[in-house]
Enzyme design. Structure first.
Site, PDB file in Angstrom:
ATOM      1  CB  CYS A  92      -0.969  -0.034   1.173  1.00  0.00           C
ATOM      2  SG  CYS A  92      -2.369   1.095   0.977  1.00  0.00           S
ATOM      3  CG  HIS A 121      -3.969  -3.557   3.272  1.00  0.00           C
ATOM      4  ND1 HIS A 121      -2.800  -3.182   3.898  1.00  0.00           N
ATOM      5  CD2 HIS A 121      -4.509  -2.419   2.763  1.00  0.00           C
ATOM      6  CE1 HIS A 121      -2.650  -1.874   3.783  1.00  0.00           C
ATOM      7  NE2 HIS A 121      -3.663  -1.390   3.089  1.00  0.00           N
TER       8      HIS A 121
END
Length: 507
Positions: free
Chosen positions: A340, A448
Site C-alpha cells: 500500500c 492488504h
C-alpha cells in the site's frame, strides 16, 4: 431507537488502562461462549486504530473487532465497530462511521463536532446487530480507562454504553505494568456508585510465574473492593498485534531457529501492521523493526508496510538517510517489498494535486520523488479505494491470493525506457514487479492481507531462501486464518483454565 438491552445479557470488558488486555480477553470470551453454543457478538462502540479491516460490504472497521468476530464464529461487519478513529498526526484523526469516511477532526473539536453523530452511529450499529442476529449476547469492549475524568464527557464506548445496555462489566488490570493494586482500587474509587455497581468481576492479566503466589493479593483485592477476582491470566507473549503501533518496539523476542532476517520499516505513520502477522508466525523468519534514523544492517529482505501519511513518511525516510540505505540494499540485489503506502514510496513519483496530504507536511509540496525502485507514479485522489479482492498472482508464481484494498490514490506504470515493470497479478492495478532487479525483484502491492495467503507467502519466502542458499520450504495449502484459529483456541483454552466466566453468566 428500540430498547435492545432487554434479553441480550450484554457483557462488557473494561480496563484500568490502555493495553491492559481488553481485546484479548474479549476475544477469549467470544470463543468460549461459542463453544457453549451461544451466539456472541463483539462490539466496540469507538476504537482508535490504524490497523483496519475491510468487511464484506467494503466498509472499514478495526482489525481487533474482526478478530473477535472470527473468534465468535461469524463474519466481521462494520456494525461491530461503528465509530473508528484513524490517527493522522498533528492531533487529527480520520472519522469512520459504520465503515464510511465522514471527515477529519481535530482532537480539541471532537466532542463539539462529532459526539452526537458518533452516538447515533453506535445506536445504528446496535440496531443493525439486533436485526441481523435475533438471539445473541453482546460482548462489549471498552477503550482505554473508563475513569479519565477530563474525557468522560465525550466517552462514547465505556460507561455511557455500559449503562445504556445495563451490561455486566469485568475490569481487567495488567499486572506486568506494575501497580496492579492501585490500578484496580483507584479505578473503582473514581466510579460513581451506579457505575461501580456494574462491575461484577475483576481479571488480573499477564501474570508471570506461579499464580498461587498471588493468592494473598487476590484476597486483599476482594476484601478491599467487595468484588470477586474471577481469575488470573498468565503471560501470553505476542498472541495478537497490539492496537498501538508503538508497542511494536517492545517485541524483543528473538527466534532461535530463524534463518531469514527481514527488516520491516516502522514508518512514523505506520498502518495495517497486522499484514506482517503471517510472517511473524513463520518459525524460520525473524522480523526486525527499523525506524528512520536506525542502521538498516544486512537483512535478507526489506518490507515497507502501509502508511497513513505517505508523503510525510517518505520525507522521513529521505531526511534520515534510511531511504538511501534501502536503495543501496536493493541495488546490491536485496529483496524489497512494499504494501500500500510502502508500494507508493517505492515508486518514482508521488503527486498530490488536491492537497490530500498537505496538512501533514511542514512545507507545502505538491509532489515528491519516491525511492524509484519500481517505475510507477502515484496521484492522490480524495476518493478512497475500499474493495475486497480475489485474484491470481503472476509473481513469484501463479497462486490464488485474497485480500483487500484500502488506500487513497492511483498508481500507474511510468513506461520508463530504462526499467521494465510487470503486473504482480492478473488485475493490473493491484501491484507491480521491477523486472530489472534480478534474481530478486523489488515489488509491491495494494493488497492488504497478501501474506495471509499460505501458498503465495511461501513462494515469496522461498525465493529469498534460494538466494541465501537455503532449502525451499513446502508450499502451504492452508492460509493464515487456519493459524489464527489455532491461536484463538489456544488463548481460549488458557482463559477457560484460569477464569471463572460462569460466575458472570449466572449473576
Amino acid at each position: 431507537m428500540k430498547n435492545i438491552s432487554a434479553g441480550h445479557n450484554a457483557l462488557m470488558v473494561l480496563g484500568t488502562s490502555s493495553g491492559a488486555g481488553k481485546s484479548i480477553i474479549t476475544t477469549a470470551i467470544c470463543r468460549s461462549l461459542l463453544r457453549k453454543g451461544e451466539v456472541p457478538i463483539p462490539f466496540k462502540g469507538q476504537n482508535m486504530s490504524n490497523n483496519a479491516w475491510v468487511d464484506i460490504n467494503n466498509g472499514e472497521m478495526a482489525y481487533s473487532q474482526a478478530v473477535q468476530a472470527w473468534a465468535a464464529g461469524i463474519e466481521p461487519i462494520c456494525a461491530m465497530n461503528p465509530v473508528l478513529l484513524k490517527p493522522q498526526g498533528d492531533c487529527t484523526s480520520e472519522v469512520i462511521h459504520l465503515g464510511k469516511s465522514v471527515g477529519v477532526v481535530q482532537a480539541a473539536n471532537y466532542y463539539e463536532d462529532w459526539f452526537s453523530s458518533g452516538w447515533e452511529a453506535i445506536q445504528k450499529g446496535l440496531n443493525d446487530i439486533a436485526t441481523s442476529y435475533k438471539k445473541h449476547r453482546l460482548i462489549l469492549e471498552g477503550a482505554g480507562s473508563p475513569v479519565e475524568i477530563n474525557l468522560q464527557h465525550r466517552d462514547l464506548t465505556n460507561l455511557k454504553l455500559a449503562k445504556h445496555l445495563n451490561a455486566k462489566c469485568v475490569l481487567v488490570a495488567d499486572i506486568e505494568r506494575g501497580g496492579v493494586f492501585a490500578q484496580i482500587i483507584g479505578t473503582l474509587a473514581l466510579l460513581k456508585p451506579d457505575e461501580k455497581a456494574l462491575i461484577q468481576g475483576i481479571i488480573i492479566n499477564r501474570f508471570r510465574g506461579d499464580i498461587s503466589l498471588f493468592e494473598k493479593g487476590r484476597q486483599w483485592i476482594e476484601e478491599e473492593s467487595k468484588i470477586p477476582v474471577l481469575g488470573i491470566m498468565p503471560w501470553l507473549n505476542e498472541i495478537f498485534p497490539p492496537e498501538d503501533s508503538l508497542d511494536l518496539l517492545e517485541r524483543k523476542h528473538k527466534k532461535t531457529k530463524a534463518e531469514i532476517q527481514i527488516a520491516v520499516i516502522k514508518l512514523p505513520s505506520l498502518s495495517n501492521f497486522a499484514d506482517l502477522d503471517p510472517l511473524e508466525a513463520e518459525p524460520t523468519i525473524q522480523l526486525n523493526w527499523i525506524q528512520p534514523g536506525d542502521y538498516l544492517g544486512n537483512p535478507n529482505a526489506v518490507i515497507i508496510p502501509g502508511s497513513k501519511q505517505t508523503l510525510k513518511d517518505l520525507q522521513s525516510l529521505q531526511s534520515s538517510g534510511l531511504g538511501n540505505q534501502i536503495k543501496e540494499f536493493a541495488s546490491s540485489g536485496g529483496t524489497v517489498f512494499g504494501i500500500c503506502g510502502g508500494l507508493q514510496i517505492l515508486g518514482e513519483k508521488l503527486e498530490d494535486p488536491l492537497g490530500i496530504e498537505q496538512s501533514f507536511l511542514e512545507t507545502s509540496i505538491s509532489e515528491l520523488e519516491g525511492l524509484s525502485l519500481i517505475p510507477i507514479k502515484t496521484i492522490f485522489h480524495s476518493k478512497k479505494s475500499l474493495t475486497k479482492k480475489d485474484v491470481i498472482s503472476k509473481w513469484p508464481d501463479e497462486s490464488r491470493i485474497m485480500g483487500f484494498e484500502l488506500h487513497h490514490g492511483e498508481s500507474t506504470p511510468t513506461n520508463s525506457q530504462k526499467v521494465k515493470v510487470k503486473d504482480l497479478c492478473n488485475e493490473t492495478s493491484l501491484g507491480w514487479v521491477n523486472e530489472e532487479c534480478n534474481p530478486i525483484k523489488a515489488a509491491g502491492t495494494y493488497l492488504h492481507g497478501i501474506f495471509d495467503n499460505g501458498t503465495w507467502r511461501r513462494l515469496w519466502i522461498n525465493q529469498i531462501r534460494k538466494k541465501a542458499n537455503l532449502y525451499e520450504l513446502p508450499l502451504l495449502e492452508e492460509n493464515h486464518d487456519a493459524k489464527r484459529e489455532k491461536v484463538i483456541n489456544r488463548l481460549t483454552d488458557v482463559f477457560e483454565e484460569n477464569i471463572n466466566l460462569e460466575y458472570l453468566l449466572k449473576t
